[in-house]
Scaffold this active site. Structure first.
Site, PDB file in Angstrom:
ATOM      1  N   GLU A  11       0.831  -1.214   0.000  1.00 36.89           N
ATOM      2  CA  GLU A  11       0.000   0.000   0.000  1.00 36.89           C
ATOM      3  C   GLU A  11       0.856   1.250   0.000  1.00 36.89           C
ATOM      4  O   GLU A  11       0.584   2.211  -0.721  1.00 36.89           O
ATOM      5  CB  GLU A  11      -0.932  -0.013   1.210  1.00 36.89           C
ATOM      6  CG  GLU A  11      -0.172  -0.122   2.490  1.00 36.89           C
ATOM      7  CD  GLU A  11      -1.054  -0.194   3.722  1.00 36.89           C
ATOM      8  OE1 GLU A  11      -1.174  -1.289   4.278  1.00 36.89           O
ATOM      9  OE2 GLU A  11      -1.589   0.823   4.102  1.00 36.89           O
ATOM     10  N   ILE A 152      -6.348 -12.026  15.778  1.00 35.44           N
ATOM     11  CA  ILE A 152      -7.578 -12.598  16.324  1.00 35.44           C
ATOM     12  C   ILE A 152      -8.152 -13.592  15.309  1.00 35.44           C
ATOM     13  O   ILE A 152      -8.501 -13.216  14.193  1.00 35.44           O
ATOM     14  CB  ILE A 152      -8.604 -11.484  16.647  1.00 35.44           C
ATOM     15  CG1 ILE A 152      -7.976 -10.429  17.585  1.00 35.44           C
ATOM     16  CG2 ILE A 152      -9.879 -12.068  17.248  1.00 35.44           C
ATOM     17  CD1 ILE A 152      -7.499 -10.932  18.922  1.00 35.44           C
ATOM     18  N   ASP A 197     -10.761 -10.124   6.925  1.00 42.94           N
ATOM     19  CA  ASP A 197     -11.249 -11.383   7.524  1.00 42.94           C
ATOM     20  C   ASP A 197     -12.231 -11.057   8.643  1.00 42.94           C
ATOM     21  O   ASP A 197     -12.379  -9.907   9.025  1.00 42.94           O
ATOM     22  CB  ASP A 197     -10.068 -12.206   8.077  1.00 42.94           C
ATOM     23  CG  ASP A 197      -9.278 -11.415   9.104  1.00 42.94           C
ATOM     24  OD1 ASP A 197      -8.268 -10.812   8.734  1.00 42.94           O
ATOM     25  OD2 ASP A 197      -9.699 -11.355  10.278  1.00 42.94           O
TER      26      ASP A 197
HETATM   27  N1  ADE Z   1      -5.378  -7.662  10.739  1.00 44.00           N
HETATM   28  C1  ADE Z   1      -6.150  -8.237   9.815  1.00 44.00           C
HETATM   29  N2  ADE Z   1      -6.925  -9.204  10.347  1.00 44.00           N
HETATM   30  C2  ADE Z   1      -6.618  -9.232  11.666  1.00 44.00           C
HETATM   31  C3  ADE Z   1      -7.042 -10.026  12.746  1.00 44.00           C
HETATM   32  N3  ADE Z   1      -7.959 -10.977  12.574  1.00 44.00           N
HETATM   33  N4  ADE Z   1      -6.497  -9.792  13.962  1.00 44.00           N
HETATM   34  C4  ADE Z   1      -5.573  -8.841  14.129  1.00 44.00           C
HETATM   35  N5  ADE Z   1      -5.108  -8.067  13.141  1.00 44.00           N
HETATM   36  C5  ADE Z   1      -5.620  -8.249  11.915  1.00 44.00           C
END
Ligand code: ADE
Length: 231
Positions: A11, A152, A197
């Protein structure tokens, strides 16, 4: 001067390719590229992963390049059902979900010393970011972005963040560290994160599949912001 701190090389490279009058300086292993986007001076950096790298980068940027505002970009996991993969979260405030001195009587997330849990993002910059995201035809949601030194990837972890910080809409690993550095230096900040996600059991597969694609989506938005934002 507008500071842009990204989590990903791709990016920041995309934004740098649009900058003119470029010069660079490396400090503590991080390359800072300064130059122009439209009439605004900008400084860009890739900070690395996690709150410590993010804080080092933000403090170094503030001391050396004196940005009037620092914008943090990157991807995030969704914590709120209103945000799906490829949507964009814009922070109205940030919180460190793993900051926890509750055993000695403090509320979770309290930053002892400055005694705040949430730090407010700059209203004008955040409103402009939301406008630019919507103009690009992407769903934008404003709310609290929660940072911690954890990827996470389970419903249990996700539910715990939501239970402790009901305003949280997305989780990532840097925004609130940059927010804290800006807060103590009295520098404005904003955080824009594209959802890669759902921070649940599917996150391990979704994250690599969508992280690059989301970044490609918002490079143009950040570049427009850096040109349009009036200090
Ligand atoms: N960046 C992108 N997805 C994430 C997640 N699930 N936990 C922490 N940082 C993230």
């Amino acid at each position: 001067m507008i500071g842009i701190i990204g989590a990903m090389e791709i990016e920041i490279e995309g934004i740098r390719s649009l900058m003119t009058e470029k010069e660079e300086k490396t400090i503590s292993g991080v390359k800072y590229v300064i130059g122009k986007l439209g009439n605004n001076n900008v400084v860009t950096a890739v900070c690395g992963i996690g709150k410590v790298f993010a804080a080092i980068c933000a403090q170094t940027m503030i001391l050396n390049f004196k940005p009037d505002i620092v914008v943090n970009t990157g991807v995030a996991g969704s914590i709120d059902a209103s945000l799906g993969i490829l949507d964009i979260a814009v922070a109205d405030k940030v919180v460190q979900h793993d900051m926890d001195t509750s055993p000695i009587g403090d509320p979770k997330g309290l930053l002892s010393g400055i005694n705040v849990i949430y730090m407010d993002a700059d209203e004008k910059a955040s409103a402009l970011l939301v406008e630019l995201v919507k103009e690009a035809g992407i769903n934008a949601v404003r709310g609290a972005i929660a940072s911690g030194d954890q990827f996470i990837a389970s419903k249990t972890q996700k539910d715990e963040i939501k239970a402790n910080f009901p305003d949280a809409i997305a989780c990532e690993m840097e925004g609130a560290a940059i927010g804290q550095v800006c807060y103590v230096n009295k520098v404005r900040f904003a955080v824009l994160r594209a959802i890669s996600d759902n921070a649940d059991g599917g996150a391990v597969e979704d994250y690599p599949a969508f992280a690059k694609k989301t970044a490609e989506n918002y490079i143009g938005i950040i570049a427009r912001f850096a040109q349009d934002y009036s200090l």
